[in-house]
Design a protein around this motif. Sequence first.
Motif, PDB file in Angstrom:
ATOM      1  N   GLN A  25       0.825  -1.200   0.000  1.00  0.00           N
ATOM      2  CA  GLN A  25       0.000   0.000   0.000  1.00  0.00           C
ATOM      3  C   GLN A  25       0.863   1.256   0.000  1.00  0.00           C
ATOM      4  O   GLN A  25       0.349   2.354  -0.071  1.00  0.00           O
ATOM      5  CB  GLN A  25      -0.924   0.017   1.220  1.00  0.00           C
ATOM      6  CG  GLN A  25      -1.961  -1.100   1.193  1.00  0.00           C
ATOM      7  CD  GLN A  25      -2.823  -1.082   2.432  1.00  0.00           C
ATOM      8  OE1 GLN A  25      -2.340  -0.988   3.544  1.00  0.00           O
ATOM      9  NE2 GLN A  25      -4.117  -1.172   2.237  1.00  0.00           N
ATOM     10  N   ARG A 288      -0.025   4.549   8.844  1.00  0.00           N
ATOM     11  CA  ARG A 288      -1.452   4.693   8.612  1.00  0.00           C
ATOM     12  C   ARG A 288      -1.881   3.901   7.380  1.00  0.00           C
ATOM     13  O   ARG A 288      -2.941   3.270   7.358  1.00  0.00           O
ATOM     14  CB  ARG A 288      -1.821   6.165   8.446  1.00  0.00           C
ATOM     15  CG  ARG A 288      -1.508   7.006   9.675  1.00  0.00           C
ATOM     16  CD  ARG A 288      -1.871   8.455   9.484  1.00  0.00           C
ATOM     17  NE  ARG A 288      -3.306   8.653   9.612  1.00  0.00           N
ATOM     18  CZ  ARG A 288      -3.970   8.651  10.761  1.00  0.00           C
ATOM     19  NH1 ARG A 288      -3.324   8.453  11.887  1.00  0.00           N
ATOM     20  NH2 ARG A 288      -5.270   8.840  10.781  1.00  0.00           N
ATOM     21  N   ALA A 289      -1.043   3.946   6.339  1.00  0.00           N
ATOM     22  CA  ALA A 289      -1.389   3.214   5.122  1.00  0.00           C
ATOM     23  C   ALA A 289      -1.340   1.706   5.344  1.00  0.00           C
ATOM     24  O   ALA A 289      -2.295   0.991   5.023  1.00  0.00           O
ATOM     25  CB  ALA A 289      -0.447   3.617   3.989  1.00  0.00           C
ATOM     26  N   ASN A 292      -4.146   0.257   7.406  1.00  0.00           N
ATOM     27  CA  ASN A 292      -5.522   0.515   6.957  1.00  0.00           C
ATOM     28  C   ASN A 292      -6.286   1.385   7.958  1.00  0.00           C
ATOM     29  O   ASN A 292      -7.472   1.150   8.238  1.00  0.00           O
ATOM     30  CB  ASN A 292      -6.280  -0.793   6.714  1.00  0.00           C
ATOM     31  CG  ASN A 292      -5.766  -1.543   5.503  1.00  0.00           C
ATOM     32  OD1 ASN A 292      -5.337  -0.944   4.531  1.00  0.00           O
ATOM     33  ND2 ASN A 292      -5.805  -2.863   5.571  1.00  0.00           N
ATOM     34  N   GLY A 302      -8.358   1.437   3.772  1.00  0.00           N
ATOM     35  CA  GLY A 302      -6.967   1.570   3.365  1.00  0.00           C
ATOM     36  C   GLY A 302      -6.806   2.509   2.183  1.00  0.00           C
ATOM     37  O   GLY A 302      -7.688   2.621   1.332  1.00  0.00           O
ATOM     38  N   GLU A 304      -3.813   3.769  -0.689  1.00  0.00           N
ATOM     39  CA  GLU A 304      -2.477   3.631  -1.267  1.00  0.00           C
ATOM     40  C   GLU A 304      -1.761   4.981  -1.268  1.00  0.00           C
ATOM     41  O   GLU A 304      -2.359   6.020  -1.557  1.00  0.00           O
ATOM     42  CB  GLU A 304      -2.591   3.095  -2.692  1.00  0.00           C
ATOM     43  CG  GLU A 304      -1.270   2.674  -3.292  1.00  0.00           C
ATOM     44  CD  GLU A 304      -1.455   1.914  -4.593  1.00  0.00           C
ATOM     45  OE1 GLU A 304      -0.479   1.313  -5.068  1.00  0.00           O
ATOM     46  OE2 GLU A 304      -2.585   1.913  -5.136  1.00  0.00           O
TER      47      GLU A 304
END
Length: 341
Positions: A25, A288-289, A292, A302, A304
């Motif tokens: 991600q 954080r990515a 999710n 989530g 990207e």
Amino acid sequence: MKINFIVVLASYFLLSLSPLIDGAQVGICYGTVASNLPPPPTVVSVLQSNGIGTVRIFKPDPEVLQSFSGSGIRLMIGVPNEVLPSLAQNAINYSSQWLQDNIFAYIPPTQVKYLAVGNEIFLKDPYFTPFLVPSIKNLNQALISLNLDQSIKLSSPQAACVLTSSFPPSNGTFNPELLQEMSSLLKFLHETDSPFMVNVYPFLSYVNNPKDIGLDYVLFNSPNVMDDNGIFYNNLFDATLDSFVAAMEREGFGEIELVVSETGWPTAGYEAAGLENARVYNENVVKRALGNVGTPKRPGVGMEVFLFDLFDEDKKNGDEYEKHFGVFGLSGAKIYDVCFT
């Protein structure tokens, strides 16, 4: 150079086996406005050794694309602003030929995840605005003719300046002068299940307005700030993204996915720049990515993210800090610690 069928099959095999591709991600932008970068094959090795499975390149450079071919790394490839008039004004077979000559001649389609058509055109490069959506539609028809429209998604990265209101986030509103073109773009993204790409730089917001935007707020270290809908924010990254979500909701397209096509923090060139602040900012974005976490308006969804930038770019124009966004040094070692997986 033409990609043969064996190479395409090999790429399919790599992609099917690699968890870095399927699960990643967080990618990185590979800017090349520099005089001293490592050769592209070395760059690919650096990316692979650090588990980076998605990369944004800003133009379809043959040497760069050839180096990525067969690597298992998937790409967001930029379609430069200056080619949009030709793509928009010619028949669809012109777009098909452009894709073949500039992209698929050098890398298998299976390694292309996105085509980023233009970059920050609305307001920042308005001459190309009338050509943007027609170009995207012609390229999409070309992908349909090649049976690639489901695997390669089209969008166009936009800067936060397309919003005339972003605070509180629930007041997010697109510039009314852009609404006709923006609505056409959003309609296309909705119909093709494609993401809205945004370039988000809390650092620049802080630089432009340090009186009202605290450093803690841009570095994910602020007490919660409540907007007028009772939603709490402790950082400008989330607030900016939710401003885009609110703006899309106002136009009837609140379900469109966001992709952060650029975000980052410089390590030099300004008093708030530096290794530690860059590490703190990018580490929070990555966590954080990968977790999710989502945003207050879209919790648990989530998103990207592509960090900017792979290396410093010493030939960049503008303020000095523009040259110092690199996460990696020229040796290939990280200049501060941030994990991509």
